[in-house]
Scaffold this motif. Structure first.
Motif, PDB file in Angstrom:
ATOM      1  N   VAL A 151       0.857  -1.175   0.000  1.00 14.21           N
ATOM      2  CA  VAL A 151       0.000   0.000   0.000  1.00 14.21           C
ATOM      3  C   VAL A 151       0.900   1.234   0.000  1.00 14.21           C
ATOM      4  N   GLY A 152       0.605   2.194  -0.884  1.00 17.81           N
ATOM      5  CA  GLY A 152       1.453   3.385  -1.006  1.00 17.81           C
ATOM      6  C   GLY A 152       0.744   4.632  -0.526  1.00 17.81           C
ATOM      7  N   ARG A 153       1.494   5.541   0.051  1.00 17.42           N
ATOM      8  CA  ARG A 153       0.956   6.848   0.430  1.00 17.42           C
ATOM      9  C   ARG A 153       1.543   7.891  -0.502  1.00 17.42           C
ATOM     10  N   LEU A 154       0.816   8.946  -0.706  1.00 19.02           N
ATOM     11  CA  LEU A 154       1.259  10.011  -1.603  1.00 19.02           C
ATOM     12  C   LEU A 154       2.508  10.673  -1.035  1.00 19.02           C
ATOM     13  N   THR A 155       3.579  10.695  -1.818  1.00 17.98           N
ATOM     14  CA  THR A 155       4.840  11.277  -1.352  1.00 17.98           C
ATOM     15  C   THR A 155       5.239  12.529  -2.122  1.00 17.98           C
ATOM     16  N   GLY A 156       4.661  12.761  -3.271  1.00 15.08           N
ATOM     17  CA  GLY A 156       5.059  13.946  -4.017  1.00 15.08           C
ATOM     18  C   GLY A 156       4.293  14.103  -5.314  1.00 15.08           C
ATOM     19  N   ILE A 157       4.440  15.287  -5.892  1.00 16.70           N
ATOM     20  CA  ILE A 157       3.821  15.619  -7.173  1.00 16.70           C
ATOM     21  C   ILE A 157       4.926  16.054  -8.120  1.00 16.70           C
ATOM     22  N   ASP A 158       4.978  15.454  -9.289  1.00 15.91           N
ATOM     23  CA  ASP A 158       5.943  15.829 -10.321  1.00 15.91           C
ATOM     24  C   ASP A 158       5.181  16.432 -11.498  1.00 15.91           C
ATOM     25  N   ILE A 159       5.689  17.549 -12.011  1.00 15.03           N
ATOM     26  CA  ILE A 159       5.069  18.214 -13.160  1.00 15.03           C
ATOM     27  C   ILE A 159       6.135  18.370 -14.232  1.00 15.03           C
ATOM     28  N   GLY A 160       5.901  17.790 -15.403  1.00 17.70           N
ATOM     29  CA  GLY A 160       6.866  17.824 -16.491  1.00 17.70           C
ATOM     30  C   GLY A 160       6.764  19.100 -17.293  1.00 17.70           C
ATOM     31  N   THR A 161       7.729  19.291 -18.180  1.00 17.91           N
ATOM     32  CA  THR A 161       7.741  20.485 -19.025  1.00 17.91           C
ATOM     33  C   THR A 161       6.558  20.515 -19.980  1.00 17.91           C
ATOM     34  N   ASP A 162       5.958  19.356 -20.257  1.00 20.82           N
ATOM     35  CA  ASP A 162       4.764  19.308 -21.106  1.00 20.82           C
ATOM     36  C   ASP A 162       3.482  19.473 -20.300  1.00 20.82           C
ATOM     37  N   GLY A 163       3.618  19.725 -18.989  1.00 23.19           N
ATOM     38  CA  GLY A 163       2.452  19.947 -18.153  1.00 23.19           C
ATOM     39  C   GLY A 163       1.850  18.698 -17.547  1.00 23.19           C
ATOM     40  N   LEU A 164       2.463  17.529 -17.750  1.00 16.51           N
ATOM     41  CA  LEU A 164       1.904  16.301 -17.192  1.00 16.51           C
ATOM     42  C   LEU A 164       2.086  16.296 -15.676  1.00 16.51           C
ATOM     43  N   VAL A 165       0.978  16.164 -14.965  1.00 19.04           N
ATOM     44  CA  VAL A 165       0.993  16.113 -13.501  1.00 19.04           C
ATOM     45  C   VAL A 165       0.955  14.647 -13.099  1.00 19.04           C
ATOM     46  N   ARG A 166       1.969  14.208 -12.359  1.00 22.27           N
ATOM     47  CA  ARG A 166       2.086  12.800 -11.981  1.00 22.27           C
ATOM     48  C   ARG A 166       2.251  12.696 -10.463  1.00 22.27           C
ATOM     49  N   ALA A 167       1.434  11.828  -9.843  1.00 19.92           N
ATOM     50  CA  ALA A 167       1.532  11.584  -8.406  1.00 19.92           C
ATOM     51  C   ALA A 167       2.467  10.413  -8.160  1.00 19.92           C
ATOM     52  N   THR A 168       3.353  10.536  -7.196  1.00 15.98           N
ATOM     53  CA  THR A 168       4.264   9.451  -6.824  1.00 15.98           C
ATOM     54  C   THR A 168       3.897   8.950  -5.434  1.00 15.98           C
ATOM     55  N   TYR A 169       4.037   7.623  -5.242  1.00 14.11           N
ATOM     56  CA  TYR A 169       3.631   6.991  -3.993  1.00 14.11           C
ATOM     57  C   TYR A 169       4.826   6.290  -3.349  1.00 14.11           C
ATOM     58  N   SER A 170       4.688   6.031  -2.057  1.00 12.29           N
ATOM     59  CA  SER A 170       5.792   5.449  -1.301  1.00 12.29           C
ATOM     60  C   SER A 170       6.103   4.018  -1.693  1.00 12.29           C
ATOM     61  N   ASN A 171       5.192   3.350  -2.414  1.00 13.22           N
ATOM     62  CA  ASN A 171       5.470   1.984  -2.848  1.00 13.22           C
ATOM     63  C   ASN A 171       6.208   1.936  -4.190  1.00 13.22           C
ATOM     64  N   GLY A 172       6.693   3.113  -4.633  1.00 13.37           N
ATOM     65  CA  GLY A 172       7.496   3.154  -5.849  1.00 13.37           C
ATOM     66  C   GLY A 172       6.707   3.352  -7.119  1.00 13.37           C
ATOM     67  N   THR A 173       5.402   3.481  -7.025  1.00 13.96           N
ATOM     68  CA  THR A 173       4.582   3.661  -8.218  1.00 13.96           C
ATOM     69  C   THR A 173       4.315   5.148  -8.456  1.00 13.96           C
ATOM     70  N   SER A 174       3.909   5.444  -9.657  1.00 15.76           N
ATOM     71  CA  SER A 174       3.490   6.801 -10.009  1.00 15.76           C
ATOM     72  C   SER A 174       2.277   6.702 -10.917  1.00 15.76           C
TER      73      SER A 174
END
Length: 469
Positions: A352-375
């Protein structure tokens, strides 16, 4: 007439002072675009008048035009601070479900109480929906929605396969009585072991241990027996889930191998089904028993007696040794005259993963990253451009709205076509050049003084005329 001309000059100089003062006042306003007062002369002549002797009727403010040049980029530590390098605007709406879209270059965004990305005025940042692979499902502004960061945790995923690569030492001594006397609690009954963490369907972790026992070289040279345990409880290795037979039987059976000694592979007072790895004289992995069409062993469903938390009791785990029957393969196990070494041990389950951060790319893609290594891709920030930026209507708070002269809003992705790129953890500063504005301020002041003087002279001339007797 001269009074009106001087008065128009005063009004124009005052407008210039106002515009310059506003620019100076907003020198530290994020996303602010400086304005420029543009003037035209006033000239009116009747049909029968002499154009050669017409002086003019003064000056008129034609436009206060915004200058959309690029402001400098200031980097921050907040991932939701966004700056556009190049053309384009962010699109915001004042509330959910609203169609009243405003456009801004100020990227000071944050999360509100409902986890929506908003600016300081509460405007919701719009984004395009995306597919699971991160590609945009649509780039139409009509499909853009306020971007929300999920509050839920990343979903767990039960382990279904373990990929293992290792070297089994060719010079290891045979343990007398092996493999019939194998006992996972007694290190003297096996040659080597290694472990990996696997996950059940609820995301709970379990330790899966593999034991390697060298077979009798006098009867089965270059062969190793393999056993597996989950949390210390032995599990059977079979060719197909549901088969619970010790290795034995005829060559055509799915568990074909030599008969086992009696009792079969003892562990915890019960027979344990193991597997076998076979190598040739050069140390190449050539066969595995029981055989599996796509390589590896499968644990019998280990839920019963091991999983007590309500997880899927039918779970099995494939142990993949990457058998290549055609030629030696670097992904296969080897049997060389060197130490026991595990070069790869990977599994496909997730906790089970908890939200650890938000990554935003130069193309505007918003991606959530989780503590279990998934995004997980969430949305793509909508970029908007206009045919005539200077035709936009100012609405305050460094925002603009579409107008007839600006043209319709053209939506797209950051970095595509004429759209600029998006920088996360950065803000676009005001494009006001303070030195230039101070010089313009002095110039506007001089113009005001000159027109005041012209008005004073006109007044003196009128006074002289009035005093003639």
């Amino acid at each position: 007439m001269s009074f009106n001309i001087a008065l128009s000059g005063l009004n124009a100089a005052q407008k210039d002072l106002d515009v310059t003062s506003n620019n100076i006042a907003n020198v530290n306003t994020t996303g602010f675009k400086e304005s420029r007062a543009e003037f035209v002369d006033v000239y009116a002549a009747s049909l029968l008048s002499s154009g050669k002797t017409k002086v003019g009727d003064g000056v008129l403010t034609a436009d206060v035009a915004q200058q959309f040049s690029q402001g400098s980029i200031q980097f921050t530590n907040n991932a939701l601070d966004l700056a556009i390098t190049g053309n384009g605007f962010f699109a915001t709406v004042p509330e959910l479900g609203s169609l009243e879209t405003s456009y801004t270059r100020a990227g000071q965004f944050k999360l509100n109480q409902d986890n929506f990305i908003v600016n300081s005025q509460g405007g919701h940042l719009l984004g395009f929906p995306v597919n699971p692979d991160g590609t945009s499902a649509s780039v139409s502004l009509s499909t853009a929605e306020p971007i929300r960061i999920p509050t839920s945790s990343g979903a767990p995923q039960q382990s279904s396969e373990v990929d293992i690569r290792m070297n089994l030492p060719a010079g290891d001594a045979y343990i007398s009585g092996a493999p019939g006397n194998f006992d996972q609690t007694d290190p003297l009954t096996f040659n080597h072991s290694t472990s990996v963490t696997v996950f059940d369907s609820l995301g709970d972790s379990h330790i899966m241990t593999y034991y390697f026992v060298k077979d009798d070289p006098s009867t089965n040279p270059n062969e190793w027996n393999v056993f597996a345990a989950i949390d210390g409880t032995m599990v059977d290795l079979v060719a197909d889930p549901g088969l619970n037979n010790p290795i034995g039987g005829n060559a055509s059976g799915p568990l074909s191998a030599r008969p086992l000694p009696s009792p079969p592979y003892a562990a915890a007072d019960r027979g344990v089904v193991g597997g076998k790895l076979q190598f040739d004289s050069s140390g190449d992995f050539i066969n595995q028993i029981p055989s599996l069409a796509n390589g590896g062993f499968i644990t019998n469903p280990f839920g019963a007696g091991i999983l007590s938390n309500g997880a899927d009791p039918t779970q099995t785990v494939k142990i993949d040794f990457n058998l290549d029957v055609l030629a030696p393969n670097p992904n296969e196990p080897t049997q060389f005259a060197s130490n026991f070494e595990v070069t790869s041990l990977q599994q496909d389950g997730l906790a089970v993963g908890r939200l650890t951060g938000i990554d935003i790319g130069t193309d505007g893609l918003v991606r959530a990253t989780y503590s279990n290594g998934t995004s997980e891709p969430l949305s793509r920030i909508a970029m908007v451009n206009f045919a005539n930026e200077q035709g936009l209507t100012q609405v305050g708070n460094t925002g603009w709205k579409e107008s007839i002269t600006s043209g319709e809003a053209l939506a797209g992705e950051g970095g595509s076509g004429t759209f600029g790129t998006i920088n996360s953890s950065a803000l676009e500063q005001s494009n006001v050049n303070l030195t230039t504005e101070l010089i313009d301020l002095i110039s506007a002041q001089r113009n005001f003084q000159a027109n005041s003087r012209a008005l004073e002279v006109d007044n003196q001339l009128n006074q002289t005329i009035l005093q003639i007797r």
